[in-house]
Design a protein around this motif. Structure first.
Motif, PDB file in Angstrom:
ATOM      1  N   GLY A   2       0.619  -1.188  -0.159  1.00 24.89           N
ATOM      2  CA  GLY A   2       0.086   0.083   0.077  1.00 24.89           C
ATOM      3  C   GLY A   2       0.886   1.121  -0.163  1.00 24.89           C
ATOM      4  O   GLY A   2       1.947   1.162   0.235  1.00 24.89           O
ATOM      5  N   ASN A   3       0.224   2.374  -0.306  1.00 27.69           N
ATOM      6  CA  ASN A   3       0.943   3.766  -0.287  1.00 27.69           C
ATOM      7  C   ASN A   3       0.945   3.945   1.355  1.00 27.69           C
ATOM      8  O   ASN A   3       0.060   5.235   1.575  1.00 27.69           O
ATOM      9  CB  ASN A   3       0.278   4.818  -1.211  1.00 27.69           C
ATOM     10  N   ASP A   4       1.578   3.399   2.075  1.00 29.63           N
ATOM     11  CA  ASP A   4       1.619   3.814   3.615  1.00 29.63           C
ATOM     12  C   ASP A   4       2.928   3.484   3.986  1.00 29.63           C
ATOM     13  O   ASP A   4       3.737   3.018   3.478  1.00 29.63           O
ATOM     14  CB  ASP A   4       0.320   2.938   4.161  1.00 29.63           C
ATOM     15  N   LYS A  58       6.487   1.397   2.718  1.00 29.40           N
ATOM     16  CA  LYS A  58       7.646   1.951   2.672  1.00 29.40           C
ATOM     17  C   LYS A  58       8.676   1.039   3.219  1.00 29.40           C
ATOM     18  O   LYS A  58       9.915   0.968   2.872  1.00 29.40           O
ATOM     19  CB  LYS A  58       7.519   3.300   3.133  1.00 29.40           C
ATOM     20  N   THR A  64       3.010  -0.366  -5.978  1.00 32.71           N
ATOM     21  CA  THR A  64       2.284   0.401  -4.950  1.00 32.71           C
ATOM     22  C   THR A  64       1.061   0.834  -5.306  1.00 32.71           C
ATOM     23  O   THR A  64       1.058   1.402  -6.393  1.00 32.71           O
ATOM     24  CB  THR A  64       3.050   1.415  -4.536  1.00 32.71           C
ATOM     25  N   THR A  65       0.130   0.499  -4.400  1.00 39.84           N
ATOM     26  CA  THR A  65      -1.240   0.579  -4.591  1.00 39.84           C
ATOM     27  C   THR A  65      -1.969   1.581  -3.985  1.00 39.84           C
ATOM     28  O   THR A  65      -1.774   1.659  -2.992  1.00 39.84           O
ATOM     29  CB  THR A  65      -2.345  -0.685  -4.706  1.00 39.84           C
ATOM     30  N   GLN A  66      -2.728   2.504  -4.407  1.00 45.45           N
ATOM     31  CA  GLN A  66      -3.551   3.575  -3.450  1.00 45.45           C
ATOM     32  C   GLN A  66      -4.599   3.054  -2.859  1.00 45.45           C
ATOM     33  O   GLN A  66      -4.993   3.829  -2.095  1.00 45.45           O
ATOM     34  CB  GLN A  66      -3.654   4.919  -4.474  1.00 45.45           C
ATOM     35  N   ASP A  67      -5.214   1.949  -3.441  1.00 42.98           N
ATOM     36  CA  ASP A  67      -6.580   1.607  -2.542  1.00 42.98           C
ATOM     37  C   ASP A  67      -6.608   0.588  -1.811  1.00 42.98           C
ATOM     38  O   ASP A  67      -7.765   0.346  -1.165  1.00 42.98           O
ATOM     39  CB  ASP A  67      -7.292   0.959  -4.058  1.00 42.98           C
ATOM     40  N   TYR A  68      -5.432   0.113  -1.347  1.00 43.80           N
ATOM     41  CA  TYR A  68      -5.404  -1.056  -0.538  1.00 43.80           C
ATOM     42  C   TYR A  68      -4.084  -0.948   0.535  1.00 43.80           C
ATOM     43  O   TYR A  68      -3.246  -0.442   0.151  1.00 43.80           O
ATOM     44  CB  TYR A  68      -5.402  -2.485  -0.802  1.00 43.80           C
ATOM     45  N   ASP A  69      -4.360  -1.408   1.812  1.00 47.89           N
ATOM     46  CA  ASP A  69      -3.222  -1.147   2.868  1.00 47.89           C
ATOM     47  C   ASP A  69      -2.149  -2.391   2.576  1.00 47.89           C
ATOM     48  O   ASP A  69      -2.726  -3.382   2.196  1.00 47.89           O
ATOM     49  CB  ASP A  69      -3.578  -1.187   4.056  1.00 47.89           C
ATOM     50  N   ALA A 101      -2.952  -5.216   0.083  1.00 51.81           N
ATOM     51  CA  ALA A 101      -2.548  -4.765  -1.284  1.00 51.81           C
ATOM     52  C   ALA A 101      -1.858  -6.127  -2.091  1.00 51.81           C
ATOM     53  O   ALA A 101      -1.942  -5.932  -3.181  1.00 51.81           O
ATOM     54  CB  ALA A 101      -1.310  -3.719  -0.937  1.00 51.81           C
TER      55      ALA A 101
END
Length: 302
Positions: A51-53, A57, A75-80, A103
């Motif tokens: 995820g983008n979290d 990272k 990296t997906t914006q929609d899922y953790d 993700a």
């Protein structure tokens, strides 16, 4: 430790955090496989999604620090980024509560992923990444993409995230299948074979799926390996267990690395048993093991 042969490895599937109470550790069976394989000096690429979290990272930074190719991590914006709650019993054996969706359920096919698989000598994959259709469809596309690569199926039965139809499709695609003893008995039974004899179950699965190479782990009792038509057995190495998380993954990574480089199944099984035992003696899935530590472990038990 290994013959001078370059083996390009790719591992496909979940990357995540294992949560032990208040403590979080990076894991996921495919990532554990990738990290252990890379620790032996082989080039390894990871295909997954985060995820983008902050968790995503941290995982990507950790993967880069351990010399893995990260081009296949989306990296997906929609899922953790994935999370698994791990509970250990008094013997250190683990049970898992796996967050869905995560993700890594949404690994999409792209040019980077295809290029990575095009150059792979060995491809690790598991059953858990098939619980959602996006990652499942990508996996089946990749399994057909490079006919020369050695496809290693690491069976991980995590209820309720599997069914016999998909498992059989995955087994049919594999060149090598790794089960634990409970998994092979359950799957063989679902396919109509009734026997408590592990060697008979191995032969049944081999014939049913046209898979010539199969390994079954037996926990503290060791392992069985079907290789080139022969069955080899190892009694395992007793250690004081901290936890069993990742021990089977390190065992499999070590076994495949040895089989594909040294070609000696008995040596490979011995080496893999030592690495698996050492990992179980540490807390967490990916303890750092020095070559000297593994060599000394084996020498002390000759």
């Amino acid at each position: 430790m290994f013959l001078n042969k370059k083996i390009n490895a790719v591992s496909y599937g979940e990357v995540l955090f294992d949560v032990f109470g208040e403590e979080k550790k990076i894991g996921g069976a495919p990532l554990n496989l990738a990290l252990r394989t890379a620790s032996f000096g082989f080039p390894v690429a990871m295909i997954s999604a985060v995820g983008n979290d902050e968790d995503g990272k941290v995982i990507c930074d950790y993967i880069k620090e351990n010399q893995l190719d990260t081009r296949g991590i989306i990296t997906t914006q929609d899922y953790d980024t994935g999370i698994v709650q791990v509970t250990l019993n008094e013997r250190g054996s683990a049970t898992y509560e796996i967050k869905f969706p995560s993700a890594w359920d949404f690994i999409e096919l792209n040019e980077n992923v295809q290029n990575i698989v095009q150059n792979a000598d060995v491809f690790f994959f598991g059953s858990l990444s098939c619980r959602n259709d996006v990652s499942r469809n990508t996996l089946f596309s990749l399994l057909n993409f490079n006919p020369k690569m050695f496809k290693v199926f690491d069976v991980n039965l995590r209820k309720p995230f599997y069914n016999i139809e998909v498992l059989q499709q995955l087994m049919n695609k594999a060149d090598f299948i790794k089960f634990n003893d409970e998994e092979i008995l359950e799957i063989a039974s679902e396919l109509g074979f009734q026997s408590d004899n592990l060697e008979e179950n191995i032969q049944f699965i081999s014939e049913k799926t046209s898979t010539k190479s199969i390994c079954v782990t037996l926990g503290k009792h060791g392992s069985l390996l079907l290789w080139n038509g022969n069955i080899y057995q190892h009694g395992g190495y007793p250690v004081k267990v901290a936890d069993t998380v990742g021990a089977g993954d390190s065992f499999l990574a070590s076994l495949i690395a040895k089989l594909l480089s040294d070609k000696n199944p008995e040596t490979a099984l011995d080496f893999a048993s030592a690495v698996g035992a050492l990992v179980a003696s540490y807390s967490g899935a990916n303890p750092k093991l020095r070559n000297e530590e593994i060599d000394n472990f084996l020498k002390e038990r000759v």
